[in-house]
Design an enzyme around this catalytic site. Structure first.
Site, mmCIF file in Angstrom:
data_model
loop_
_atom_site.group_PDB
_atom_site.id
_atom_site.type_symbol
_atom_site.label_atom_id
_atom_site.label_comp_id
_atom_site.label_asym_id
_atom_site.label_seq_id
_atom_site.Cartn_x
_atom_site.Cartn_y
_atom_site.Cartn_z
ATOM 1 N N ARG A 63 2.132 6.134 1.584
ATOM 2 C CA ARG A 63 2.065 7.560 1.901
ATOM 3 C C ARG A 63 0.625 8.013 2.152
ATOM 4 N NH1 ARG A 63 2.789 12.398 -1.661
ATOM 5 N NH2 ARG A 63 3.487 14.099 -0.321
ATOM 6 N N HIS A 67 -0.529 10.014 5.474
ATOM 7 C CA HIS A 67 -1.172 11.320 5.415
ATOM 8 C C HIS A 67 -2.604 11.277 5.954
ATOM 9 C CE1 HIS A 67 1.551 13.966 2.748
ATOM 10 N NE2 HIS A 67 2.267 12.965 3.213
ATOM 11 N N ASN A 95 -0.809 17.626 0.271
ATOM 12 C CA ASN A 95 -1.447 16.606 -0.566
ATOM 13 C C ASN A 95 -1.663 17.016 -2.017
ATOM 14 O OD1 ASN A 95 -1.713 15.081 1.803
ATOM 15 N ND2 ASN A 95 -3.754 15.901 2.232
ATOM 16 N N HIS A 195 10.959 5.743 2.641
ATOM 17 C CA HIS A 195 11.511 6.447 1.480
ATOM 18 C C HIS A 195 12.526 5.585 0.730
ATOM 19 C CE1 HIS A 195 10.338 10.853 2.619
ATOM 20 N NE2 HIS A 195 9.307 10.056 2.465
#
Length: 322
Positions: A63, A67, A95, A195
């Site tokens: 992740r 990001h 975040n 996920h």
């Protein structure tokens, strides 16, 4: 004669420009083969140790890479702490109290710096750590393209601008935001398959488990037991994004969507009578296809506007510019 000699000079200049520009613009899987041959094994050993202590860390490192790349490209900007001259990305809405794994990146950087000081970028460390996390948790491997350099600044406003899709996103919002980064709807669904590992906080799925109807009733009740309806109560309580095999990188995430057990709104929207339903069905029964498309999408995501050549820098400390 004058024509041919001037043509030769022009030809040499054009070739030099082409070689120069391509070497600066392109990433390469063997970028550190001579300058830091131990980088791959060094990163892998730290990631393996971190994931063995806490399985969730693998998902967190994937992740972190996502990001980073979605905000001004894969440039390590997400790792920068605030300074007197800029507010970094760590406290932006997508975040804040959410993105994690910074200490693991610090550990990797420290060991890589011992092996080859001032050579390997923090941006490349993120790309390698994401791949290693997927492999360690049972997923596919790939050759990571390297050669990114680190940004000298970060942008709170860019991270807060909506480029990172929120868990409340509609299908069209998801598709549009990925397309804005050069990623197709197929790439988006494949990347959502990450996920299959990791957890989410109650504050991110409360609305779905109490207000949405395209959700398995028993699944909703099970999630409600640790995520109270009242905002502010249990906000940080965690639930697995893939209830079947939360610590294994597999296709069970897509099976859960078929059964209306997607934890986030942005998960279940991938299988809700829309244009991505057929992809979810395919991935739910075809590991080879999911892995192949996931790898392709991860490599494409890693190509988002990297800093190369003389742009940026190689940070000594991933948390601050040199």
């Amino acid at each position: 004669m004058a024509f041919s000699s001037s043509f030769s000079v022009m030809f040499v200049v054009v070739v030099w420009m082409m070689v120069g520009s391509s070497s600066y613009a392109q990433l390469s899987t063997n970028f550190y083969s001579k300058s830091c041959p131990k980088v791959l094994s060094t990163v892998e050993s730290v990631v393996k140790s971190a994931v063995s202590k806490e399985k969730r860390m693998g998902a967190s490192l994937v992740r972190l890479f996502f990001h980073d790349c979605f905000v001004n490209g894969c440039d390590g900007s997400i790792l920068l702490d605030d300074t007197s001259s800029f507010t970094g990305e760590k406290t932006a809405a997508p975040n804040n109290n959410s993105v994690r794994g910074f200490n693991v990146v610090d550990d990797i950087k420290a060991k890589v710096e011992k092996a080859c000081p001032g050579v390997v970028s923090c941006a490349d460390i993120l790309a390698l750590a994401a791949r290693d996390s997927v492999v360690i948790l049972g997923g596919p491997g790939w050759d990571v393209k390297l050669g990114r350099r680190d940004s000298k600044t970060a942008s709170f406003s860019a991270a807060n601008s909506g480029v990172i899709p929120p868990p409340t996103a509609t299908l069209s919002q998801l598709i549009n935001r990925f397309q804005a980064r050069g990623l197709s709807a197929k790439d988006m669904v494949a990347l959502s398959g990450a996920h299959t590992i990791g957890k989410a906080r109650c504050v991110l799925f409360r609305g779905r488990i109490y207000n949405e109807t395209n959700i398995d009733t028993s699944f909703a009740k099970a999630r409600q037991s640790s995520c109270p309806r009242t905002s502010g109560s249990g906000d940080n309580n965690l639930a697995p994004l893939d209830v079947a095999t939360p610590d294994s990188f597999d296709l069970k995430y897509f099976n859960s969507l078929l059964n209306k057990k997607g934890l986030l709104h942005s998960d279940q929207i991938l299988f809700n009578g829309g244009s991505t339903d057929s992809l979810v069905k395919t991935y739910s029964s075809n590991t080879k296809k999911f892995y192949s498309d996931f790898v392709t999408a991860m490599i494409k995501m890693g190509d988002i506007t990297p800093l190369t050549g003389s742009n940026g820098e190689i940070r000594k400390n991933c948390r601050k510019p040199n």
